[in-house]
Design a protein around this motif. Structure first.
Motif, short mmCIF file in Angstrom:
data_model
loop_
_atom_site.label_atom_id
_atom_site.label_comp_id
_atom_site.label_asym_id
_atom_site.label_seq_id
_atom_site.Cartn_x
_atom_site.Cartn_y
_atom_site.Cartn_z
N GLU A 1 0.85 -1.19 0.00
CA GLU A 1 0.00 0.00 0.00
C GLU A 1 0.89 1.25 0.00
O GLU A 1 1.92 1.27 0.68
CB GLU A 1 -0.87 -0.03 1.27
CG GLU A 1 -2.03 0.92 1.21
CD GLU A 1 -2.92 0.82 2.47
OE1 GLU A 1 -3.67 1.75 2.71
OE2 GLU A 1 -2.80 -0.18 3.22
N ILE A 2 0.50 2.27 -0.73
CA ILE A 2 1.26 3.51 -0.74
C ILE A 2 0.45 4.57 0.01
O ILE A 2 -0.69 4.86 -0.35
CB ILE A 2 1.57 3.96 -2.18
CG1 ILE A 2 2.45 2.89 -2.86
CG2 ILE A 2 2.25 5.32 -2.18
CD1 ILE A 2 2.88 3.21 -4.27
N LEU A 3 1.04 5.08 1.08
CA LEU A 3 0.31 5.95 2.00
C LEU A 3 0.87 7.37 1.90
O LEU A 3 2.08 7.56 2.04
CB LEU A 3 0.48 5.42 3.43
CG LEU A 3 0.04 3.96 3.56
CD1 LEU A 3 0.94 3.21 4.51
CD2 LEU A 3 -1.40 3.87 4.01
N LEU A 4 0.00 8.33 1.66
CA LEU A 4 0.47 9.70 1.46
C LEU A 4 0.29 10.54 2.72
O LEU A 4 -0.72 10.43 3.42
CB LEU A 4 -0.29 10.36 0.30
CG LEU A 4 -0.22 9.64 -1.05
CD1 LEU A 4 -0.81 10.53 -2.16
CD2 LEU A 4 1.20 9.26 -1.43
N THR A 5 1.28 11.39 2.97
CA THR A 5 1.21 12.31 4.11
C THR A 5 2.08 13.52 3.79
O THR A 5 2.53 13.70 2.66
CB THR A 5 1.64 11.58 5.41
OG1 THR A 5 1.51 12.47 6.51
CG2 THR A 5 3.10 11.12 5.35
N ASP A 6 2.32 14.36 4.81
CA ASP A 6 3.25 15.48 4.59
C ASP A 6 4.68 15.00 4.86
O ASP A 6 4.90 13.96 5.49
CB ASP A 6 2.88 16.67 5.51
CG ASP A 6 3.01 16.29 6.96
OD1 ASP A 6 4.11 16.47 7.52
OD2 ASP A 6 2.04 15.77 7.55
N ALA A 7 5.64 15.80 4.41
CA ALA A 7 7.04 15.35 4.44
C ALA A 7 7.56 15.13 5.87
O ALA A 7 8.25 14.14 6.14
CB ALA A 7 7.92 16.38 3.71
N THR A 8 7.22 16.02 6.79
CA THR A 8 7.77 15.89 8.13
C THR A 8 7.19 14.67 8.84
O THR A 8 7.90 13.96 9.56
CB THR A 8 7.52 17.18 8.95
OG1 THR A 8 8.02 18.28 8.19
CG2 THR A 8 8.24 17.16 10.28
N THR A 9 5.91 14.40 8.62
CA THR A 9 5.33 13.19 9.21
C THR A 9 5.99 11.94 8.62
O THR A 9 6.26 10.97 9.34
CB THR A 9 3.80 13.15 9.00
OG1 THR A 9 3.24 14.36 9.50
CG2 THR A 9 3.16 11.97 9.70
N ALA A 10 6.28 11.98 7.33
CA ALA A 10 6.95 10.83 6.70
C ALA A 10 8.34 10.64 7.32
O ALA A 10 8.76 9.50 7.62
CB ALA A 10 7.06 11.04 5.20
N GLU A 11 9.06 11.72 7.54
CA GLU A 11 10.39 11.62 8.17
C GLU A 11 10.26 10.99 9.56
O GLU A 11 11.03 10.07 9.92
CB GLU A 11 11.02 13.02 8.29
CG GLU A 11 11.46 13.60 6.95
CD GLU A 11 11.54 15.12 6.91
OE1 GLU A 11 11.99 15.66 5.91
OE2 GLU A 11 11.11 15.79 7.89
N MET A 12 9.30 11.48 10.32
CA MET A 12 9.12 10.96 11.68
C MET A 12 8.64 9.51 11.67
O MET A 12 8.98 8.74 12.57
CB MET A 12 8.12 11.83 12.46
CG MET A 12 8.75 13.02 13.15
SD MET A 12 10.03 12.57 14.36
CE MET A 12 9.04 12.29 15.82
N THR A 13 7.86 9.12 10.67
CA THR A 13 7.36 7.74 10.62
C THR A 13 8.52 6.76 10.62
O THR A 13 8.56 5.80 11.40
CB THR A 13 6.50 7.52 9.34
OG1 THR A 13 5.48 8.49 9.33
CG2 THR A 13 5.90 6.13 9.30
#
Ligand SMILES: NC(=O)c1ccc[n+]([C@@H]2O[C@H](COP(=O)([O-])OP(=O)(O)OC[C@H]3O[C@@H](n4cnc5c(N)ncnc54)[C@H](O)[C@@H]3O)[C@@H](O)[C@H]2O)c1
Length: 435
Positions: A200-212
């Motif tokens: 699955e490809i999950l979209l979010t903002d860049a900072t949340t992706a970094e923190m994930t």
């Protein structure tokens, strides 16, 4: 003269960049692989993988022979870029962003507008925004024409979360998080990754992706720290930690991880520090977990030295230098700390490092007085003490007869079932170094 425009340029051809480049190329994309190391570029262009990773060789050689993957040292023009350069710990436990800065400086002049720039390197929160700001500073032409500061180059973060040893499987099957600075950028990146990603490809903002990405590894680190702390407590109380954990895990809502000799690798031992660095006052638990895991190799050394108080000239076979099973990567490996400290604290002992995946003595061990790697049979035959640090498949095949009459310290708990056959066996708790 018409120059080639690549579909994709992958910058950094290491454990992450090379498989990414090869998998896209195998799916029909025209891919440039870029690395500052000429030896890496030459190896890839010969269809070779310059490190050990199961199943990667055939994909790389296939992509190169198809003509879809070409390696080079200069960043070419491409419609999309994936940056997969190192982001190691700097002095003071922040991130060393120098590799990323160099990559961005090499990439900036090649942009023409409309490209997608994806940061895959594990990065502290805010890095993608800073990367875009850096590009905007050096290429204001690409950030001005579309009105109101709209970015004509789409900068996105998509952290890579594969496990070394399973990279070729997980790169295709893991779910993928994409964090865009704009929705359009995130959608473009999604379209690109759909070529290789069945998850699955999950979209979010860049900072949340970094923190994930940072949170995933920190979750592992904190849980391993709990297991490692238990192992030290059990050593003190004379309890078999493996049996204890097995019993506790019978509870339906308990799943204690396995302890080991420490935590190694480029991810779990590093990424939690990026959170601590970003929010030092708020991250006491995360910092403590890191400290517990960093202390574990010293505990292992203490136990070896305690065993050898009367036999300082003993021969110690150290089984496993890599930071986890069945790979050759010794970065941040607890084994390095353990061997260095053993050599320092037991100057009369003979230390025989063994690792079927590490051919040459790692540079970090060159000033220890140890001169070479040893084969498993040779080291087992000579050893008074067998110290198991990594659960490589080859070590699972060691028999009770191989260990007979030796002091055995099994930090991974893989020989537990053989204890009865081994006369003197102070089996130690150890740690799981998960990649
Ligand atoms: N190895 C893993 O298991 C793993 C997993 C997930 C994420 N990551 C992250 O991915 C990133 C890359 O890690 P890796 O393990 O592939 O590193 P690596 O050291 O194996 O490879 C990095 C490559 O980048 C090259 N390089 C350095 N600076 C460069 C530059 N300016 N231009 C071009 N090439 C350059 C190096 O020569 C090297 O070949 C890191 O941020 C890491 O934290 C790694």
């Amino acid at each position: 003269m018409q120059t080639t425009v690549y579909d994709l340029a992958v910058i950094g051809l290491g454990y992450i960049g090379l498989p990414t480049a090869a998998i896209f190329a195998a799916k029909g994309k025209l891919v440039a692989g870029v690395d500052v190391k000429q030896a890496t570029v030459d190896a890839v262009n010969r269809g070779e993988v310059p490190f050990v990773e199961p199943d990667m060789g055939v994909v790389v050689s296939g992509a190169v022979s198809l003509g879809n993957l070409v390696a080079m040292t200069e960043v070419p023009h491409a419609n999309a870029y994936i940056i997969a350069v190192p982001t190691p710990l700097a002095e003071g436990k922040g991130a060393d962003m120098s590799y990323l800065t160099s990559a961005v400086e090499a990439l900036a002049p090649k942009l023409r507008g409309g490209e997608l720039v994806i940061l895959e390197s594990t990065s502290p929160p805010g890095t993608t925004e800073r990367l875009a700001a850096h590009l905007a500073r050096v290429r204001p032409d690409l950030w001005s024409g579309a009105g109101e500061g709209a970015a004509q180059v789409h900068v996105v973060h998509s952290p890579e979360r594969v496990l070394p040893g399973r990279i070729m499987i997980e790169m295709a099957t893991n779910d993928r998080v994409i964090g865009g600075l704009t929705d359009e950028g995130a959608q473009l990146a999604k379209k690109l990754y759909e070529v290789i990603c069945q998850g699955e490809i999950l979209l979010t903002d860049a900072t949340t992706a970094e923190m994930t990405k940072l949170v995933e590894n920190t979750f592992r680190d904190v849980n391993i720290a709990f297991a490692n702390e238990l192992s030290v407590i059990c050593d003190k109380l004379g309890i078999d930690v493996w049996r204890l954990i097995e019993l506790a895990n019978h509870h339906p809502r308990v799943n204690v991880l396995r302890p080991g000799p420490g935590v190694g690798g480029h991810c779990i031992a590093v990424d939690p520090w990026f959170i601590v660095d970003a929010a030092p006052q708020e991250s006491g638990l995360i910092r403590t977990a890191r400290e517990v895991n960093d202390a574990k190799p010293h505990h292992v050394v203490d136990r070896v030295t305690e065993l050898l108080t009367d036999r300082e000239s003993a021969t110690v076979a150290v089984l496993g230098l890599a930071f986890k099973a069945n790979i050759d990567d010794v970065r941040e490996s607890p084994s390095m700390t353990i061997v260095q400290e053993l050599a320092r604290r037991l100057p009369l002992a003979t230390i025989l490092p063994v690792d079927p995946h590490v051919e040459d003595l790692p540079a970090a061990l060159k000033n220890t007085g140890i001169t070479a790697m040893h084969s498993l049979p040779e080291a087992l035959a000579a050893a008074d003490v067998v110290l198991l640090l990594v659960d490589h498949d080859q070590f699972l095949a060691v028999t009770p007869q191989d260990l007979e009459g030796k002091l055995v310290i099994d930090t991974k708990g893989i020989w537990n079932d053989r204890q009865a056959a081994v006369p003197v066996q102070p089996v130690l708790a150890g740690a799981d170094s998960v990649g």
